[in-house]
Design a protein around this motif. Structure first.
Motif, PDB file in Angstrom:
ATOM      1  N   MET A 258     193.464 -33.897  23.123  1.00  0.00           N
ATOM      2  CA  MET A 258     192.822 -35.134  22.655  1.00  0.00           C
ATOM      3  C   MET A 258     193.773 -36.317  22.828  1.00  0.00           C
ATOM      4  SD  MET A 258     190.503 -34.164  19.368  1.00  0.00           S
ATOM      5  CE  MET A 258     189.712 -35.767  19.251  1.00  0.00           C
ATOM      6  N   ILE A 259     195.053 -36.096  22.549  1.00  0.00           N
ATOM      7  CA  ILE A 259     196.028 -37.185  22.736  1.00  0.00           C
ATOM      8  C   ILE A 259     196.112 -37.532  24.229  1.00  0.00           C
ATOM      9  CG2 ILE A 259     198.479 -37.796  22.574  1.00  0.00           C
ATOM     10  CD1 ILE A 259     198.544 -36.188  19.938  1.00  0.00           C
ATOM     11  N   LEU A 260     196.164 -36.493  25.073  1.00  0.00           N
ATOM     12  CA  LEU A 260     196.148 -36.750  26.523  1.00  0.00           C
ATOM     13  C   LEU A 260     194.907 -37.533  26.910  1.00  0.00           C
ATOM     14  CD1 LEU A 260     197.039 -33.377  28.323  1.00  0.00           C
ATOM     15  CD2 LEU A 260     198.451 -35.408  28.145  1.00  0.00           C
ATOM     16  N   GLY A 261     193.774 -37.131  26.321  1.00  0.00           N
ATOM     17  CA  GLY A 261     192.493 -37.764  26.622  1.00  0.00           C
ATOM     18  C   GLY A 261     192.419 -39.198  26.155  1.00  0.00           C
ATOM     19  N   GLY A 262     193.242 -39.543  25.197  1.00  0.00           N
ATOM     20  CA  GLY A 262     193.328 -40.940  24.772  1.00  0.00           C
ATOM     21  C   GLY A 262     194.275 -41.720  25.662  1.00  0.00           C
ATOM     22  N   PHE A 263     195.295 -41.037  26.158  1.00  0.00           N
ATOM     23  CA  PHE A 263     196.349 -41.720  26.911  1.00  0.00           C
ATOM     24  C   PHE A 263     195.936 -42.018  28.366  1.00  0.00           C
ATOM     25  CE2 PHE A 263     200.220 -41.749  29.496  1.00  0.00           C
ATOM     26  CZ  PHE A 263     201.004 -42.657  28.803  1.00  0.00           C
ATOM     27  N   VAL A 264     195.461 -40.990  29.090  1.00  0.00           N
ATOM     28  CA  VAL A 264     195.289 -41.158  30.545  1.00  0.00           C
ATOM     29  C   VAL A 264     194.216 -42.168  30.970  1.00  0.00           C
ATOM     30  CG1 VAL A 264     196.344 -38.977  31.229  1.00  0.00           C
ATOM     31  CG2 VAL A 264     193.906 -39.022  30.707  1.00  0.00           C
ATOM     32  N   PRO A 265     193.158 -42.415  30.174  1.00  0.00           N
ATOM     33  CA  PRO A 265     192.217 -43.453  30.620  1.00  0.00           C
ATOM     34  C   PRO A 265     192.471 -44.802  29.946  1.00  0.00           C
ATOM     35  CG  PRO A 265     191.159 -42.112  28.951  1.00  0.00           C
ATOM     36  CD  PRO A 265     192.603 -41.681  29.020  1.00  0.00           C
TER      37      PRO A 265
ATOM     38  N   GLY B 141     196.231 -49.946  31.041  1.00  0.00           N
ATOM     39  CA  GLY B 141     197.626 -49.878  31.475  1.00  0.00           C
ATOM     40  C   GLY B 141     197.989 -48.537  32.102  1.00  0.00           C
ATOM     41  N   HIS B 142     197.216 -47.496  31.817  1.00  0.00           N
ATOM     42  CA  HIS B 142     197.523 -46.172  32.375  1.00  0.00           C
ATOM     43  C   HIS B 142     196.387 -45.613  33.234  1.00  0.00           C
ATOM     44  CE1 HIS B 142     201.132 -45.915  29.976  1.00  0.00           C
ATOM     45  NE2 HIS B 142     200.428 -46.222  28.896  1.00  0.00           N
ATOM     46  N   ALA B 143     195.176 -46.176  33.080  1.00  0.00           N
ATOM     47  CA  ALA B 143     194.006 -45.607  33.770  1.00  0.00           C
ATOM     48  C   ALA B 143     194.192 -45.577  35.283  1.00  0.00           C
ATOM     49  CB  ALA B 143     192.753 -46.397  33.405  1.00  0.00           C
ATOM     50  N   GLY B 144     194.775 -46.640  35.828  1.00  0.00           N
ATOM     51  CA  GLY B 144     194.948 -46.713  37.288  1.00  0.00           C
ATOM     52  C   GLY B 144     195.871 -45.621  37.797  1.00  0.00           C
ATOM     53  N   LYS B 145     196.892 -45.324  37.037  1.00  0.00           N
ATOM     54  CA  LYS B 145     197.871 -44.314  37.455  1.00  0.00           C
ATOM     55  C   LYS B 145     197.327 -42.892  37.288  1.00  0.00           C
ATOM     56  CE  LYS B 145     202.611 -42.818  36.305  1.00  0.00           C
ATOM     57  NZ  LYS B 145     203.042 -42.414  37.624  1.00  0.00           N
ATOM     58  N   TYR B 146     196.510 -42.705  36.271  1.00  0.00           N
ATOM     59  CA  TYR B 146     196.062 -41.337  35.981  1.00  0.00           C
ATOM     60  C   TYR B 146     194.562 -41.137  36.237  1.00  0.00           C
ATOM     61  CZ  TYR B 146     200.649 -41.060  33.793  1.00  0.00           C
ATOM     62  OH  TYR B 146     201.994 -41.092  33.559  1.00  0.00           O
TER      63      TYR B 146
ATOM     64  N   LYS C 196     189.730 -40.198  42.293  1.00  0.00           N
ATOM     65  CA  LYS C 196     189.864 -40.339  43.743  1.00  0.00           C
ATOM     66  C   LYS C 196     190.231 -38.996  44.389  1.00  0.00           C
ATOM     67  CE  LYS C 196     190.924 -45.256  43.841  1.00  0.00           C
ATOM     68  NZ  LYS C 196     191.864 -46.300  44.233  1.00  0.00           N
ATOM     69  N   VAL C 197     191.099 -38.250  43.727  1.00  0.00           N
ATOM     70  CA  VAL C 197     191.438 -36.910  44.241  1.00  0.00           C
ATOM     71  C   VAL C 197     190.175 -36.047  44.264  1.00  0.00           C
ATOM     72  CG1 VAL C 197     192.677 -34.760  43.686  1.00  0.00           C
ATOM     73  CG2 VAL C 197     193.882 -36.944  43.601  1.00  0.00           C
ATOM     74  N   LYS C 198     189.392 -36.139  43.200  1.00  0.00           N
ATOM     75  CA  LYS C 198     188.138 -35.371  43.113  1.00  0.00           C
ATOM     76  C   LYS C 198     187.226 -35.724  44.295  1.00  0.00           C
ATOM     77  CE  LYS C 198     184.413 -34.548  39.739  1.00  0.00           C
ATOM     78  NZ  LYS C 198     183.190 -35.303  39.866  1.00  0.00           N
ATOM     79  N   SER C 199     187.103 -37.025  44.588  1.00  0.00           N
ATOM     80  CA  SER C 199     186.249 -37.469  45.702  1.00  0.00           C
ATOM     81  C   SER C 199     186.762 -36.933  47.037  1.00  0.00           C
ATOM     82  CB  SER C 199     186.219 -38.999  45.782  1.00  0.00           C
ATOM     83  OG  SER C 199     185.565 -39.515  44.679  1.00  0.00           O
TER      84      SER C 199
ATOM     85  N   LEU D  87     200.326 -36.967  41.143  1.00  0.00           N
ATOM     86  CA  LEU D  87     199.251 -37.727  41.806  1.00  0.00           C
ATOM     87  C   LEU D  87     199.788 -38.941  42.554  1.00  0.00           C
ATOM     88  CD1 LEU D  87     196.278 -37.686  39.253  1.00  0.00           C
ATOM     89  CD2 LEU D  87     196.764 -36.113  41.109  1.00  0.00           C
ATOM     90  N   ASP D  88     200.996 -39.381  42.214  1.00  0.00           N
ATOM     91  CA  ASP D  88     201.580 -40.529  42.917  1.00  0.00           C
ATOM     92  C   ASP D  88     201.754 -40.250  44.411  1.00  0.00           C
ATOM     93  OD1 ASP D  88     201.659 -41.880  40.566  1.00  0.00           O
ATOM     94  OD2 ASP D  88     203.790 -41.509  40.160  1.00  0.00           O
ATOM     95  N   SER D  89     201.895 -38.964  44.753  1.00  0.00           N
ATOM     96  CA  SER D  89     202.086 -38.636  46.174  1.00  0.00           C
ATOM     97  C   SER D  89     200.799 -38.160  46.849  1.00  0.00           C
ATOM     98  CB  SER D  89     203.186 -37.578  46.326  1.00  0.00           C
ATOM     99  OG  SER D  89     202.834 -36.429  45.593  1.00  0.00           O
ATOM    100  N   ALA D  90     199.660 -38.316  46.165  1.00  0.00           N
ATOM    101  CA  ALA D  90     198.395 -37.809  46.743  1.00  0.00           C
ATOM    102  C   ALA D  90     197.861 -38.693  47.863  1.00  0.00           C
ATOM    103  CB  ALA D  90     197.340 -37.676  45.637  1.00  0.00           C
ATOM    104  N   GLY D  91     198.311 -39.927  47.928  1.00  0.00           N
ATOM    105  CA  GLY D  91     197.859 -40.812  49.010  1.00  0.00           C
ATOM    106  C   GLY D  91     196.363 -41.101  48.957  1.00  0.00           C
TER     107      GLY D  91
END
Lengths: 468, 87
Positions: free
Chosen positions: A344-351, A354-359, A365-368, B37-41
């Protein structure tokens, strides 16, 4: 039972006896249906009177304890839902009831299906029937144990990142994750809605196809379901795989794989070639990032889904008097176990801002990209193959303090969830007394072809009986 | 690397009280792994979305439910769930 060789009462009686005999040491079940024998007698009456009888004829089935059966405890293996009685049936339960199935009990899982060993159940871990020092896999560990140890004929689990296939592999049962949308999720307590699916665990591929016939199809209560035109998955299951092209996923047989798992996979590939298939390596380079993407997406969805557990609508074991709102909810959430709290803490943090773009956005995008890669692979191949899990079952407690080691066990299973493809684990080998499963993946809605291929592979091996 | 303060801030927003000191290290390890994921391009990758036409959704109508769900709760008044004071 249909032919009268054994009554439903006798069959259910023997099943309950088996549960009594072995479940103290295996701990597959969280609750037992005390009315199972009475329900079996009713089915016997219907059979004797020539009444209309469903296709299950009183078949004993266990249900993962995150699927709702009306008026029955549904705990999700969490203290938060310790006394929660489901007010309605999940669609899969309604369908099985219509076919005269008997639910012998609710089975163990990692709390809210978050885990892959059942060690995160608030009621203690299940044990692997092949060696009780080892985990049975998870999160549908109780389902796999109950099928493997003859405590039922089939079980329903849920698969978010491999939670049906992983325990199936570890306990030497068949585990089936259907195409996303093929089976209704109505009445499955939500963890990560966009990728999870209910799926059967059985002793044979034919049994999995039988179960799929009963529970698949469109449901107005779940708008993500797809119409399968009443496909008969049992019909032509023995069609074979001659002429089929199978891609061996390079990234799933590489670094970190146990040598005995690799050897079993190579053997399975040879067997498939012997049956007339052609096998060739294929690269899906996004697989390397799939586990990170999977955990980010599921934690985000879990953070939202689990927000409802506030002790007001669920839980209700202490009064609201004397509490301020936030401190009340904080106290209520202490009933969630450590893994659920972390996610749950992860689920609050990653989206979060300030962090959503990185995670989170990167995970999407990886999923796509992974979906595009696997769709491209299916332009060339009919099926894909890999070991279900790259390692053998591990000892209880061995990996519980290493979250990244646990993450990586999912590397071969999460791809099917992230891309919505159907996948199956077939029991294939036993190494040092521990089971190995082989995974086949097909393109969306090619579930029938997948079951035909799994059936063909299953017929090439004869495995020893579970030592219980 | 995620700081202790960041984890505590998120936990507070999610109304989770941290009383297990190991949580910081484990959450940090998990988030540290996600840096792969930083290296996923995939920077230029489009996010695909699954669209469902509104006509394909079930009709938005009231479906009666015979059981009184509110009575399953421990704390309610009339047709309202009783909650703790906001202030």
């Amino acid at each position: 039972m249909k032919s009268g060789n054994i009554s439903a009462e006798d069959f259910i009686g023997k099943t309950m006896e088996q549960i009594q005999n072995v479940d103290d040491s295996l701990h597959a079940f969280l609750s037992i249906n005390d009315k199972a024998i009475d329900q079996a007698r009713e089915i016997d009456k219907k059979i004797k009177s020539g009444g209309k009888i469903g296709q299950c004829f009183g078949m004993p089935i266990s249900i993962k304890d995150n699927i709702c059966i009306k008026d029955t405890k549904t705990t999700c293996a969490s203290k938060m839902l310790e006394n929660f009685i489901a007010p309605y049936d999940a669609t899969v339960i309604t369908k099985l009831k219509q076919q005269d199935a008997i639910f012998v009990g609710k089975v163990n899982l990692d709390e809210f299906a978050m885990g892959l060993s059942t060690e995160f159940s608030a009621y203690g871990p299940s044990k692997n029937p092949w060696n009780t020092d080892y985990v049975p896999g998870g999160s549908s560990g109780g389902s796999a144990v109950s099928v493997s140890a003859f405590e039922c004929v089939a079980s329903l689990g849920s698969d978010t990142g491999g939670s049906v296939r992983n325990p199936a592999s570890f306990c030497s049962t068949v585990g089936y994750k259907p195409t996303y949308g093929l089976i209704s999720r109505y009445g499955l307590i939500s963890y990560a809605n966009s990728i999870e699916q209910i799926g059967p665990l059985t002793r044979t591929v034919e049994d999995a196809a039988f179960m799929l016939n009963l529970i698949a199809g469109i449901d107005p209560n779940d708008n993500t379901t797809v119409d399968n035109n009443n496909e008969d998955y049992l019909k032509d299951i023995n069609s074979g795989i001659e002429g089929k092209k199978i891609g061996i996923i390079k990234e799933m047989i590489g670094e970190g794989i146990d040598p005995s798992v690799l050897s079993a996979t190579k053997d399975a590939i040879s067997k498939l070639e012997g049956l007339g298939a052609t096998c060739e390596e294929v690269s899906l380079d996004m697989v390397k990032y799939s586990v990170a993407a999977y955990y980010i997406i599921t934690a985000t969805e879990a953070g939202s889904n689990l927000a409802r557990y506030d002790n007001l609508r669920y839980g209700y074991d202490f009064s609201v008097e004397g509490y301020e709102f936030n401190s009340y909810i904080e106290k209520a959430r202490k009933k969630l176990g450590p893994e659920v709290t972390r996610r749950m803490i992860l689920g609050g943090f990653v989206p979060s801002a300030g962090h959503a773009g990185k995670y989170f956005l990167k995970a999407l995008k990886v999923k796509s990209k992974l979906t595009r890669q696997i769709n491209d692979a299916f332009k060339k191949f009919d099926l894909l193959i890999s070991p279900t899990v790259p390692i053998l079952p591990f000892k209880i407690g061995e990996k519980i303090n290493d979250p990244v080691a646990l993450f990586l066990i999912d590397i071969n299973t999460v791809t099917a969830n992230l891309t919505g493809k159907p996948a199956i684990s077939i029991p294939y080998a036993i190494s040092n007394g521990l089971p190995i499963g082989i995974q086949l993946i097909a393109n969306s809605m090619n579930d029938k072809l997948l079951l035909q291929a799994a059936y063909a592979l299953e017929k090439t091996v004869k495995l020893p009986e579970v030592p219980i | 690397m995620v700081s202790r303060e960041e984890i505590e801030h998120v936990a507070k927003l999610m109304r989770i009280e941290i009383d297990d000191p190991t949580i910081y290290e484990r959450v940090d390890k998990m988030i540290g792994y996600f840096d792969i994921l930083d290296s996923a391009g995939v920077e230029s990758e489009e996010i695909s979305v699954r669209e469902i036409q509104i006509t394909n959704l079930r009709e938005d109508k009231y479906i009666p439910f015979d059981e009184k769900l509110i009575e399953k709760l421990n704390s309610y008044k009339g047709t309202y769930v009783r909650a703790p004071k906001m202030v």
